[in-house]
Enzyme design. Sequence first.
Site, PDB file in Angstrom:
ATOM      1  N   ASP A 178      37.663  60.481  49.765  1.00 45.75           N
ATOM      2  CA  ASP A 178      37.894  61.901  49.479  1.00 45.75           C
ATOM      3  C   ASP A 178      39.398  62.120  49.412  1.00 45.75           C
ATOM      4  OD1 ASP A 178      35.037  63.086  49.709  1.00 45.75           O
ATOM      5  OD2 ASP A 178      35.234  61.744  51.411  1.00 45.75           O
ATOM      6  N   HIS A 203      31.802  55.041  56.570  1.00 44.72           N
ATOM      7  CA  HIS A 203      32.060  55.740  57.831  1.00 44.72           C
ATOM      8  C   HIS A 203      32.388  54.743  58.951  1.00 44.72           C
ATOM      9  CE1 HIS A 203      29.024  58.617  55.950  1.00 44.72           C
ATOM     10  NE2 HIS A 203      30.050  59.418  56.165  1.00 44.72           N
TER      11      HIS A 203
END
Length: 291
Positions: A147, A34
């Site tokens: 993802d 992140h």
Amino acid sequence: MEIVKSLNELRNARQNLPAPLGLVPTMGFLHPGHLSLVRRARAECAAVAVSIFVNPTQFGPQEDLAAYPRDLEKDLALLQVAGVDLVWLPTNEVMYPAGYQTWVDVESVTQTLEGARRPGHFRGVATVVAKLFNGVQPHKAYFGQKDAQQAVVIRQMARDLNFPLEIVICPLIRETDGLAMSSRNTYLNPEQRQAATVLSRALRAAKAAYEAGDRVAENLRQVMIAEIEGESLAHLQYVSVAHPDTLEELNMLEDDALFSMAVYVGQTRLIDNFLLQAGRWQVGERINERA
Ligand code: AMP
């Protein structure tokens, strides 16, 4: 760093930020993956906003919504150090007020891979991301290659719905032993954590077979399957060698291909991928390779 919850607070805070504004949407329990998105946004934008929202509509009824790890205090400390300007913590009531009935459905690219195994997942993802875009109104939005299908779905949605922003896809960040970083890795016990390296090992084996000249997609899938079947704690859900834009399974590899998989290690469902694009492999970055 300003922390807001309601749409009114968000709009007021948004008005005071310089352009361009970058948004990093997250579900929290932040890790270096992140933070790599935040760092990229910080480098490219005058202001950076991060959202933290564990979006209930992207979890299936049998999935881990209740168990999903949360540590807001630590997340805020990390974002403060990373130089974030604005953190939006929408509540369920802000995102899905009583009587909510509007959904974003992206069609064919959600039908395969994750979408085929997680019915409704991408409807929840596309809907919440559209709402995050409408709330924050960023000039750029940052997502991870971790993802891979989500990146394709969001790009498609932004194009189809004319969102006036740029989607930036950032490299997949890995642990030093190759495991793709994920908030869900926290579910793994030490033995499972060790076994979880099988995903990146399988991808590396398929890459090696490709580099040795094999262009038959089914052979490359079988290489990955054999590797995963060699790990007793791992249980394969799917392996795929697909076109990176359409996400349809390939027969022969010509140029671009997305190698991806979902594997259970115990009860924990893990995903990973390598992308072959324009003759170059994007395998992600190990955390110790970073500055
Ligand atoms: P999540 O909190 O899992 O919804 O992830 C928020 C964003 O961080 C998504 O765009 C993910 O693709 C991205 N992300 C999660 N893990 C990684 C990773 N290991 N490397 C790069 N990006 C990641």
